[in-house]
Design an enzyme around this catalytic site. Sequence first.
Site, PDB file in Angstrom:
ATOM      1  CE  LYS A  11     157.271  25.932  25.475  1.00 33.44           C
ATOM      2  NZ  LYS A  11     156.679  27.299  25.419  1.00 33.44           N
ATOM      3  CE1 TYR A  51     156.953  28.247  20.070  1.00 35.21           C
ATOM      4  CE2 TYR A  51     159.180  27.863  20.862  1.00 35.21           C
ATOM      5  CZ  TYR A  51     157.812  27.657  20.975  1.00 35.21           C
ATOM      6  OH  TYR A  51     157.319  26.867  21.983  1.00 35.21           O
ATOM      7  CG  PHE A  59     156.430  36.859  22.949  1.00 34.83           C
ATOM      8  CD1 PHE A  59     156.723  35.640  22.340  1.00 34.83           C
ATOM      9  CD2 PHE A  59     155.188  37.441  22.690  1.00 34.83           C
ATOM     10  CE1 PHE A  59     155.820  35.018  21.494  1.00 34.83           C
ATOM     11  CE2 PHE A  59     154.271  36.827  21.835  1.00 34.83           C
ATOM     12  CZ  PHE A  59     154.598  35.612  21.236  1.00 34.83           C
ATOM     13  NE  ARG A  87     147.296  24.556  22.122  1.00 36.87           N
ATOM     14  CZ  ARG A  87     148.155  25.591  22.014  1.00 36.87           C
ATOM     15  NH1 ARG A  87     149.423  25.396  21.661  1.00 36.87           N
ATOM     16  NH2 ARG A  87     147.764  26.811  22.264  1.00 36.87           N
ATOM     17  CB  THR A  93     149.784  30.728  26.499  1.00 31.78           C
ATOM     18  OG1 THR A  93     149.136  30.189  25.349  1.00 31.78           O
ATOM     19  CG2 THR A  93     151.213  31.081  26.161  1.00 31.78           C
ATOM     20  NE  ARG A 104     151.902  25.928  28.280  1.00 29.83           N
ATOM     21  CZ  ARG A 104     151.572  26.257  27.036  1.00 29.83           C
ATOM     22  NH1 ARG A 104     150.309  26.530  26.733  1.00 29.83           N
ATOM     23  NH2 ARG A 104     152.491  26.322  26.100  1.00 29.83           N
ATOM     24  CG  ASN A 114     154.689  28.259  28.407  1.00 29.60           C
ATOM     25  OD1 ASN A 114     155.649  27.681  27.898  1.00 29.60           O
ATOM     26  ND2 ASN A 114     153.808  28.935  27.694  1.00 29.60           N
ATOM     27  CG  HIS A 117     155.391  23.624  21.372  1.00 31.82           C
ATOM     28  ND1 HIS A 117     154.828  24.768  20.867  1.00 31.82           N
ATOM     29  CD2 HIS A 117     155.294  22.679  20.407  1.00 31.82           C
ATOM     30  CE1 HIS A 117     154.428  24.514  19.613  1.00 31.82           C
ATOM     31  NE2 HIS A 117     154.706  23.255  19.312  1.00 31.82           N
ATOM     32  CD  GLU A 128     154.436  23.027  15.795  1.00 30.32           C
ATOM     33  OE1 GLU A 128     154.204  22.186  16.698  1.00 30.32           O
ATOM     34  OE2 GLU A 128     154.063  24.209  15.866  1.00 30.32           O
TER      35      GLU A 128
HETATM   36  P1  RTP Z   1     153.568  27.037  22.536  1.00 30.38           P
HETATM   37  O1  RTP Z   1     153.603  27.450  21.071  1.00 30.38           O
HETATM   38  O2  RTP Z   1     154.921  27.156  23.204  1.00 30.38           O
HETATM   39  O3  RTP Z   1     152.938  25.695  22.701  1.00 30.38           O
HETATM   40  O4  RTP Z   1     152.632  28.045  23.345  1.00 30.38           O
HETATM   41  P2  RTP Z   1     151.188  28.538  22.938  1.00 30.38           P
HETATM   42  O5  RTP Z   1     150.760  27.940  21.634  1.00 30.38           O
HETATM   43  O6  RTP Z   1     150.305  28.320  24.127  1.00 30.38           O
HETATM   44  O7  RTP Z   1     151.441  30.100  22.789  1.00 30.38           O
HETATM   45  P3  RTP Z   1     151.961  30.907  21.511  1.00 30.38           P
HETATM   46  O8  RTP Z   1     151.030  32.044  21.299  1.00 30.38           O
HETATM   47  O9  RTP Z   1     152.239  29.989  20.366  1.00 30.38           O
HETATM   48  O10 RTP Z   1     153.326  31.512  22.040  1.00 30.38           O
HETATM   49  C1  RTP Z   1     154.531  30.769  22.042  1.00 30.38           C
HETATM   50  C2  RTP Z   1     155.255  30.993  23.341  1.00 30.38           C
HETATM   51  O11 RTP Z   1     155.673  32.351  23.406  1.00 30.38           O
HETATM   52  C3  RTP Z   1     155.575  32.809  24.742  1.00 30.38           C
HETATM   53  N1  RTP Z   1     154.684  33.955  24.814  1.00 30.38           N
HETATM   54  N2  RTP Z   1     154.935  35.000  25.536  1.00 30.38           N
HETATM   55  N3  RTP Z   1     154.788  37.521  26.829  1.00 30.38           N
HETATM   56  C4  RTP Z   1     153.802  37.144  26.014  1.00 30.38           C
HETATM   57  O12 RTP Z   1     152.829  37.810  25.811  1.00 30.38           O
HETATM   58  C5  RTP Z   1     153.912  35.843  25.370  1.00 30.38           C
HETATM   59  N4  RTP Z   1     153.025  35.338  24.557  1.00 30.38           N
HETATM   60  C6  RTP Z   1     153.525  34.125  24.196  1.00 30.38           C
HETATM   61  C7  RTP Z   1     155.028  31.700  25.586  1.00 30.38           C
HETATM   62  O13 RTP Z   1     156.112  31.090  26.258  1.00 30.38           O
HETATM   63  C8  RTP Z   1     154.412  30.769  24.580  1.00 30.38           C
HETATM   64  O14 RTP Z   1     154.446  29.426  25.028  1.00 30.38           O
HETATM   65 MG    MG Z   2     151.974  28.006  19.931  1.00 30.10          MG
END
Ligand code: RTP
Ligand code: MG
Length: 141
Positions: A11, A51, A59, A87, A93, A104, A114, A117, A128
């Site tokens: 990112k 996304y 968010f 992962r 996250t 992270r 963070n 991705h 993706e």
């Molecule tokens: P990513 O898709 O970016 O790999 O991250 P992830 O699977 O660990 O988390 P995901 O639930 O898919 O969320 C995508 C991105 O959204 C942001 N986020 N913010 N403020 C919040 O509660 C919140 N939850 C998620 C994070 O930047 C996350 O990477």
């Molecule tokens: Mg995700």
Amino acid sequence: MAIERTLSIIKPDGLKKHVVGQIISRFEAKGLTPVAIRLQQLSQMEAEGFYAVHSARGFFKDLVAFMISGPVVLMVLEGENAVLANRDLMGATDPKKADKGTIRADFADSIDANTVHGSDSLENAKNEIAYFFRETEIQKY
Ligand code: RTP
Ligand code: MG
């Protein structure tokens, strides 16, 4: 053990901190081989589409704004159990909850910024990867 492909994105914060090389080194050291790489400035539409699953979440706007705040590195990683292996290397996250030694935990500032991705399932990985790469852009070596 299955050879899989997964989509990784470094990112904008990862580029601004100049830790792209360190992150890719961690992937290579764990047997995750970059078989496609591109540095790209995402458009708002590209980030929103990528996304889209989160479009109803509070968010979402901040997430899209962050993802277009600078260029990203798009990568296809290939290796044994690549989806889960990536992962595991990324960590949780929220970097405050991420295990020590994960990308992270070591590089990320916040749940928004963070650093990486990674696809969260084999099915999502396929979608993706196809979102960003043609099959002819993916190399073998
Ligand atoms: P990513 O898709 O970016 O790999 O991250 P992830 O699977 O660990 O988390 P995901 O639930 O898919 O969320 C995508 C991105 O959204 C942001 N986020 N913010 N403020 C919040 O509660 C919140 N939850 C998620 C994070 O930047 C996350 O990477
Ligand atoms: Mg995700």
